[in-house]
Design a protein around this motif. Structure first.
Motif, PDB file in Angstrom:
ATOM      1  N   ASP A  11      -6.419  23.334 -22.129  1.00 59.34           N
ATOM      2  CA  ASP A  11      -5.282  22.880 -22.966  1.00 59.34           C
ATOM      3  C   ASP A  11      -5.346  23.113 -24.438  1.00 59.34           C
ATOM      4  N   HIS A  12      -6.339  23.270 -25.130  1.00 60.63           N
ATOM      5  CA  HIS A  12      -6.655  23.197 -26.507  1.00 60.63           C
ATOM      6  C   HIS A  12      -7.327  24.534 -26.803  1.00 60.63           C
ATOM      7  N   SER A  13      -7.163  25.563 -25.868  1.00 60.74           N
ATOM      8  CA  SER A  13      -8.081  26.801 -26.145  1.00 60.74           C
ATOM      9  C   SER A  13      -7.133  27.940 -26.979  1.00 60.74           C
ATOM     10  N   ASN A  14      -5.882  27.606 -27.561  1.00 61.17           N
ATOM     11  CA  ASN A  14      -5.240  28.505 -28.044  1.00 61.17           C
ATOM     12  C   ASN A  14      -4.794  27.562 -29.572  1.00 61.17           C
ATOM     13  N   PRO A  15      -5.542  27.267 -30.340  1.00 61.51           N
ATOM     14  CA  PRO A  15      -5.284  26.437 -31.349  1.00 61.51           C
ATOM     15  C   PRO A  15      -4.378  27.124 -32.593  1.00 61.51           C
ATOM     16  N   VAL A  16      -3.818  26.179 -33.458  1.00 64.00           N
ATOM     17  CA  VAL A  16      -2.926  26.859 -34.339  1.00 64.00           C
ATOM     18  C   VAL A  16      -3.373  26.081 -35.576  1.00 64.00           C
ATOM     19  N   SER A  17      -2.661  26.613 -36.827  1.00 59.31           N
ATOM     20  CA  SER A  17      -3.150  26.029 -38.288  1.00 59.31           C
ATOM     21  C   SER A  17      -2.567  24.616 -38.561  1.00 59.31           C
ATOM     22  N   ALA A  18      -1.571  24.423 -37.816  1.00 62.84           N
ATOM     23  CA  ALA A  18      -1.019  22.847 -38.096  1.00 62.84           C
ATOM     24  C   ALA A  18      -1.804  21.645 -37.995  1.00 62.84           C
ATOM     25  N   ASP A  19      -1.667  21.004 -39.035  1.00 63.45           N
ATOM     26  CA  ASP A  19      -2.590  19.776 -38.996  1.00 63.45           C
ATOM     27  C   ASP A  19      -2.210  18.693 -37.951  1.00 63.45           C
ATOM     28  N   ILE A  20      -1.198  18.748 -37.528  1.00 64.05           N
ATOM     29  CA  ILE A  20      -0.695  17.867 -36.384  1.00 64.05           C
ATOM     30  C   ILE A  20      -1.442  18.174 -35.087  1.00 64.05           C
ATOM     31  N   TRP A  21      -1.544  19.493 -34.906  1.00 57.86           N
ATOM     32  CA  TRP A  21      -2.229  19.984 -33.721  1.00 57.86           C
ATOM     33  C   TRP A  21      -3.869  19.621 -33.696  1.00 57.86           C
ATOM     34  N   TRP A  22      -4.489  19.503 -34.967  1.00 53.49           N
ATOM     35  CA  TRP A  22      -5.807  19.306 -34.979  1.00 53.49           C
ATOM     36  C   TRP A  22      -5.834  17.911 -34.907  1.00 53.49           C
ATOM     37  N   GLN A  23      -5.073  16.875 -35.533  1.00 53.52           N
ATOM     38  CA  GLN A  23      -5.130  15.835 -35.278  1.00 53.52           C
ATOM     39  C   GLN A  23      -5.010  15.193 -33.920  1.00 53.52           C
ATOM     40  N   ARG A  24      -3.894  15.931 -33.103  1.00 56.36           N
ATOM     41  CA  ARG A  24      -3.808  15.542 -31.787  1.00 56.36           C
ATOM     42  C   ARG A  24      -4.866  15.837 -30.710  1.00 56.36           C
ATOM     43  N   LEU A  25      -5.538  17.073 -31.202  1.00 56.37           N
ATOM     44  CA  LEU A  25      -6.981  17.334 -30.713  1.00 56.37           C
ATOM     45  C   LEU A  25      -8.017  16.456 -30.687  1.00 56.37           C
ATOM     46  N   ALA A  26      -8.105  15.673 -32.009  1.00 52.82           N
ATOM     47  CA  ALA A  26      -9.082  14.514 -32.500  1.00 52.82           C
ATOM     48  C   ALA A  26      -8.765  13.422 -31.313  1.00 52.82           C
ATOM     49  N   GLU A  27      -7.561  13.133 -31.536  1.00 54.44           N
ATOM     50  CA  GLU A  27      -7.268  12.052 -30.706  1.00 54.44           C
ATOM     51  C   GLU A  27      -7.250  12.015 -29.113  1.00 54.44           C
ATOM     52  N   GLU A  28      -6.988  13.156 -28.552  1.00 50.36           N
ATOM     53  CA  GLU A  28      -7.384  13.361 -27.172  1.00 50.36           C
ATOM     54  C   GLU A  28      -8.862  13.430 -26.741  1.00 50.36           C
ATOM     55  N   ALA A  29      -9.529  13.752 -27.849  1.00 50.75           N
ATOM     56  CA  ALA A  29     -11.102  14.011 -27.748  1.00 50.75           C
ATOM     57  C   ALA A  29     -11.504  12.369 -27.806  1.00 50.75           C
ATOM     58  N   ASP A  30     -10.995  11.545 -28.353  1.00 54.60           N
ATOM     59  CA  ASP A  30     -11.358  10.145 -28.257  1.00 54.60           C
ATOM     60  C   ASP A  30     -11.185   9.433 -27.309  1.00 54.60           C
ATOM     61  N   GLN A  31      -9.788   9.855 -26.593  1.00 51.83           N
ATOM     62  CA  GLN A  31      -9.275   9.339 -25.281  1.00 51.83           C
ATOM     63  C   GLN A  31     -10.066   9.698 -24.311  1.00 51.83           C
ATOM     64  N   LEU A  32     -10.381  11.083 -24.174  1.00 56.26           N
ATOM     65  CA  LEU A  32     -11.559  11.622 -23.210  1.00 56.26           C
ATOM     66  C   LEU A  32     -12.763  10.784 -23.214  1.00 56.26           C
ATOM     67  N   ALA A  33     -13.246  10.714 -24.371  1.00 53.81           N
ATOM     68  CA  ALA A  33     -14.584   9.855 -24.400  1.00 53.81           C
ATOM     69  C   ALA A  33     -14.278   8.444 -23.963  1.00 53.81           C
ATOM     70  N   ASP A  34     -13.380   7.809 -24.306  1.00 55.08           N
ATOM     71  CA  ASP A  34     -13.293   6.269 -23.873  1.00 55.08           C
ATOM     72  C   ASP A  34     -13.010   6.367 -22.510  1.00 55.08           C
TER      73      ASP A  34
END
Length: 75
Positions: free
Chosen positions: A19-42
């Protein structure tokens, strides 16, 4: 973790990568990646193993993005 829990974790980790293998430069995209990584860990117990595997996937996504960006800037 038993074998079935590892299996589910790796399935979710694969989906996360896909789902994240085509990243973009937008900060919101990277922020969402971090949030979803935290959710996955939880969702999978937030163990050291889980965090390291997620970190490795995030690192690879970032590495591929930087490589693609570098190649595009050279043209």
């Amino acid at each position: 973790m038993n074998t079935m829990r590892y299996f589910r974790f790796f399935q979710d980790l694969w989906r996360f990568f896909k789902d994240h293998s085509n990243p973009v430069s937008a900060d919101i995209w990277w922020q969402r990646l971090a949030e979803e990584a935290d959710q996955l860990a939880d969702r999978h117990g937030d163990t050291e193993f889980v965090r390291k595997m997620i970190s490795a996937v995030v690192w690879e996504i970032d590495r591929a993005y930087r490589e693609k960006t570098y190649a595009n800037n050279r043209m």
